[in-house]
Design a protein around this motif. Structure first.
Motif, PDB file in Angstrom:
ATOM      1  N   ASP A 144       1.033  -1.069  -0.166  1.00 21.50           N
ATOM      2  CA  ASP A 144       0.034  -0.099   0.103  1.00 21.50           C
ATOM      3  C   ASP A 144       0.856   1.223   0.019  1.00 21.50           C
ATOM      4  O   ASP A 144       0.550   2.253  -0.385  1.00 21.50           O
ATOM      5  CB  ASP A 144      -1.171   0.088   1.169  1.00 21.50           C
ATOM      6  CG  ASP A 144      -2.056  -1.140   1.118  1.00 21.50           C
ATOM      7  OD1 ASP A 144      -2.570  -1.450  -0.100  1.00 21.50           O
ATOM      8  OD2 ASP A 144      -2.380  -1.651   2.175  1.00 21.50           O
ATOM      9  N   VAL A 145       1.998   1.059   0.578  1.00 21.32           N
ATOM     10  CA  VAL A 145       3.037   2.330   0.490  1.00 21.32           C
ATOM     11  C   VAL A 145       4.033   1.896  -0.711  1.00 21.32           C
ATOM     12  O   VAL A 145       4.728   0.977  -0.665  1.00 21.32           O
ATOM     13  CB  VAL A 145       3.687   2.358   1.886  1.00 21.32           C
ATOM     14  CG1 VAL A 145       4.995   3.491   1.922  1.00 21.32           C
ATOM     15  CG2 VAL A 145       2.583   2.733   2.872  1.00 21.32           C
ATOM     16  N   GLN A 146       4.370   2.873  -1.507  1.00 21.08           N
ATOM     17  CA  GLN A 146       5.052   2.703  -2.664  1.00 21.08           C
ATOM     18  C   GLN A 146       6.485   2.623  -2.337  1.00 21.08           C
ATOM     19  O   GLN A 146       7.097   3.174  -1.451  1.00 21.08           O
ATOM     20  CB  GLN A 146       5.090   3.925  -3.514  1.00 21.08           C
ATOM     21  CG  GLN A 146       5.687   5.036  -3.202  1.00 21.08           C
ATOM     22  CD  GLN A 146       4.977   6.260  -4.069  1.00 21.08           C
ATOM     23  OE1 GLN A 146       4.105   6.386  -4.742  1.00 21.08           O
ATOM     24  NE2 GLN A 146       5.956   7.453  -4.134  1.00 21.08           N
ATOM     25  N   PRO A 147       7.130   1.858  -3.061  1.00 23.52           N
ATOM     26  CA  PRO A 147       8.696   1.689  -2.808  1.00 23.52           C
ATOM     27  C   PRO A 147       9.312   2.763  -3.480  1.00 23.52           C
ATOM     28  O   PRO A 147       8.742   3.585  -4.069  1.00 23.52           O
ATOM     29  CB  PRO A 147       8.971   0.161  -3.517  1.00 23.52           C
ATOM     30  CG  PRO A 147       7.966   0.241  -4.548  1.00 23.52           C
ATOM     31  CD  PRO A 147       6.638   0.926  -4.054  1.00 23.52           C
ATOM     32  N   ASP A 148      10.611   2.867  -2.949  1.00 26.00           N
ATOM     33  CA  ASP A 148      11.448   4.212  -3.460  1.00 26.00           C
ATOM     34  C   ASP A 148      12.902   3.786  -3.607  1.00 26.00           C
ATOM     35  O   ASP A 148      13.461   3.021  -2.710  1.00 26.00           O
ATOM     36  CB  ASP A 148      11.410   5.381  -2.585  1.00 26.00           C
ATOM     37  CG  ASP A 148      12.115   6.429  -2.737  1.00 26.00           C
ATOM     38  OD1 ASP A 148      11.583   6.810  -4.131  1.00 26.00           O
ATOM     39  OD2 ASP A 148      12.725   7.041  -2.087  1.00 26.00           O
ATOM     40  N   MET A 149      13.516   3.919  -4.941  1.00 24.36           N
ATOM     41  CA  MET A 149      14.852   3.518  -5.155  1.00 24.36           C
ATOM     42  C   MET A 149      15.022   2.245  -5.150  1.00 24.36           C
ATOM     43  O   MET A 149      14.234   1.141  -4.690  1.00 24.36           O
ATOM     44  CB  MET A 149      15.944   4.110  -4.341  1.00 24.36           C
ATOM     45  CG  MET A 149      15.660   5.955  -4.179  1.00 24.36           C
ATOM     46  SD  MET A 149      16.741   6.567  -3.534  1.00 24.36           S
ATOM     47  CE  MET A 149      16.438   6.572  -1.755  1.00 24.36           C
ATOM     48  N   TRP A 150      16.437   1.962  -5.321  1.00 28.60           N
ATOM     49  CA  TRP A 150      17.134   0.345  -5.317  1.00 28.60           C
ATOM     50  C   TRP A 150      18.368   0.447  -5.441  1.00 28.60           C
ATOM     51  O   TRP A 150      18.963   1.572  -5.685  1.00 28.60           O
ATOM     52  CB  TRP A 150      16.314  -0.751  -6.660  1.00 28.60           C
ATOM     53  CG  TRP A 150      16.475  -0.195  -8.109  1.00 28.60           C
ATOM     54  CD1 TRP A 150      17.703  -0.139  -8.530  1.00 28.60           C
ATOM     55  CD2 TRP A 150      15.816   0.764  -8.761  1.00 28.60           C
ATOM     56  NE1 TRP A 150      17.765   0.260 -10.016  1.00 28.60           N
ATOM     57  CE2 TRP A 150      16.297   0.905 -10.095  1.00 28.60           C
ATOM     58  CE3 TRP A 150      14.608   1.152  -8.758  1.00 28.60           C
ATOM     59  CZ2 TRP A 150      15.872   1.283 -11.136  1.00 28.60           C
ATOM     60  CZ3 TRP A 150      13.918   1.938  -9.731  1.00 28.60           C
ATOM     61  CH2 TRP A 150      14.624   1.897 -10.845  1.00 28.60           C
ATOM     62  N   TRP A 151      18.787  -0.802  -5.321  1.00 26.71           N
ATOM     63  CA  TRP A 151      20.559  -0.803  -5.049  1.00 26.71           C
ATOM     64  C   TRP A 151      21.010  -1.903  -5.519  1.00 26.71           C
ATOM     65  O   TRP A 151      20.389  -3.011  -5.584  1.00 26.71           O
ATOM     66  CB  TRP A 151      20.984  -0.869  -3.506  1.00 26.71           C
ATOM     67  CG  TRP A 151      20.440   0.510  -2.716  1.00 26.71           C
ATOM     68  CD1 TRP A 151      21.070   1.503  -2.424  1.00 26.71           C
ATOM     69  CD2 TRP A 151      19.034   0.601  -2.241  1.00 26.71           C
ATOM     70  NE1 TRP A 151      20.513   2.484  -1.498  1.00 26.71           N
ATOM     71  CE2 TRP A 151      19.275   2.110  -1.422  1.00 26.71           C
ATOM     72  CE3 TRP A 151      17.720   0.127  -2.379  1.00 26.71           C
ATOM     73  CZ2 TRP A 151      18.036   2.583  -1.041  1.00 26.71           C
ATOM     74  CZ3 TRP A 151      16.599   0.781  -1.924  1.00 26.71           C
ATOM     75  CH2 TRP A 151      16.831   1.958  -1.087  1.00 26.71           C
ATOM     76  N   PHE A 152      22.344  -1.814  -6.088  1.00 20.09           N
ATOM     77  CA  PHE A 152      22.965  -2.916  -7.003  1.00 20.09           C
ATOM     78  C   PHE A 152      24.469  -3.120  -6.067  1.00 20.09           C
ATOM     79  O   PHE A 152      24.958  -2.191  -5.763  1.00 20.09           O
ATOM     80  CB  PHE A 152      23.239  -2.714  -8.120  1.00 20.09           C
ATOM     81  CG  PHE A 152      22.132  -2.913  -9.207  1.00 20.09           C
ATOM     82  CD1 PHE A 152      21.560  -4.138  -9.376  1.00 20.09           C
ATOM     83  CD2 PHE A 152      21.494  -1.860  -9.971  1.00 20.09           C
ATOM     84  CE1 PHE A 152      20.744  -4.614 -10.079  1.00 20.09           C
ATOM     85  CE2 PHE A 152      20.421  -2.273 -10.665  1.00 20.09           C
ATOM     86  CZ  PHE A 152      19.922  -3.347 -10.901  1.00 20.09           C
ATOM     87  N   ASP A 153      24.568  -4.523  -6.063  1.00 25.54           N
ATOM     88  CA  ASP A 153      25.876  -4.715  -5.398  1.00 25.54           C
ATOM     89  C   ASP A 153      26.588  -5.937  -6.237  1.00 25.54           C
ATOM     90  O   ASP A 153      25.727  -6.959  -6.412  1.00 25.54           O
ATOM     91  CB  ASP A 153      26.185  -5.270  -3.872  1.00 25.54           C
ATOM     92  CG  ASP A 153      27.424  -5.655  -3.648  1.00 25.54           C
ATOM     93  OD1 ASP A 153      28.521  -5.195  -4.049  1.00 25.54           O
ATOM     94  OD2 ASP A 153      27.511  -6.428  -2.708  1.00 25.54           O
ATOM     95  N   PRO A 154      27.753  -5.727  -7.045  1.00 23.74           N
ATOM     96  CA  PRO A 154      28.410  -4.724  -7.178  1.00 23.74           C
ATOM     97  C   PRO A 154      27.712  -3.707  -7.941  1.00 23.74           C
ATOM     98  O   PRO A 154      26.800  -3.805  -8.559  1.00 23.74           O
ATOM     99  CB  PRO A 154      29.887  -5.132  -7.812  1.00 23.74           C
ATOM    100  CG  PRO A 154      29.213  -6.360  -8.677  1.00 23.74           C
ATOM    101  CD  PRO A 154      28.047  -7.081  -7.846  1.00 23.74           C
ATOM    102  N   ALA A 155      28.446  -2.339  -7.917  1.00 20.80           N
ATOM    103  CA  ALA A 155      27.979  -1.131  -8.573  1.00 20.80           C
ATOM    104  C   ALA A 155      28.011  -1.527 -10.131  1.00 20.80           C
ATOM    105  O   ALA A 155      28.764  -2.272 -10.659  1.00 20.80           O
ATOM    106  CB  ALA A 155      28.874  -0.031  -8.409  1.00 20.80           C
TER     107      ALA A 155
END
Length: 128
Positions: free
Chosen positions: A56-67
């Motif tokens: 119900d609450v939207q997600p925000d951003m995401w992350w990668f490893d490795p860059a």
């Protein structure tokens, strides 16, 4: 932690993932997330940090490893910040929904992953 339909969807797609909690956020790590052509590697681990109340609450951003960078070595816009989560260093992809873009009660982890996939493909053509 993760809504049952999202866990089932990841399992049915054969995606290897882990779920944990950090700073009151549900952290989902998709191991070996497959990147579209045009990046400097074929895969990287993808971190999704979901607010309490997701979906119900939207997600925000995401992350990668490795860059990740483009295959020609260029960086993609708004990916120059690194953050530490779950004992690892992650490249933050600063992306935000426009007002009304996330449809509470309709969107899910599957639609979020579809958005990430489209954004990754778009950035190969338009990195800045």
């Amino acid at each position: 932690m993760l809504p049952a339909n999202d866990a089932t969807g990841l399992t049915e797609r054969g995606i290897t993932y882990t779920v944990s909690t950090e700073a009151n956020m549900t952290c989902v790590v998709l191991s070996g997330y497959r990147l579209p052509p045009g990046y400097d590697r074929e895969q990287a681990d993808l971190l999704l940090r979901l607010n309490p109340g997701f979906p119900d609450v939207q997600p925000d951003m995401w992350w990668f490893d490795p860059a990740i960078r483009l295959k020609d070595g260029r960086a993609v816009k708004a990916t120059d910040v690194t953050e530490h989560h779950l004992g690892r260093t992650w490249q933050r992809w600063s992306r935000h929904f426009d007002a009304g873009q996330w449809r509470s009660g309709t969107d899910s982890l599957e639609s979020y992953l579809a958005l990430i996939g489209r954004e990754l493909e778009r950035c190969v053509q338009h990195p800045n």
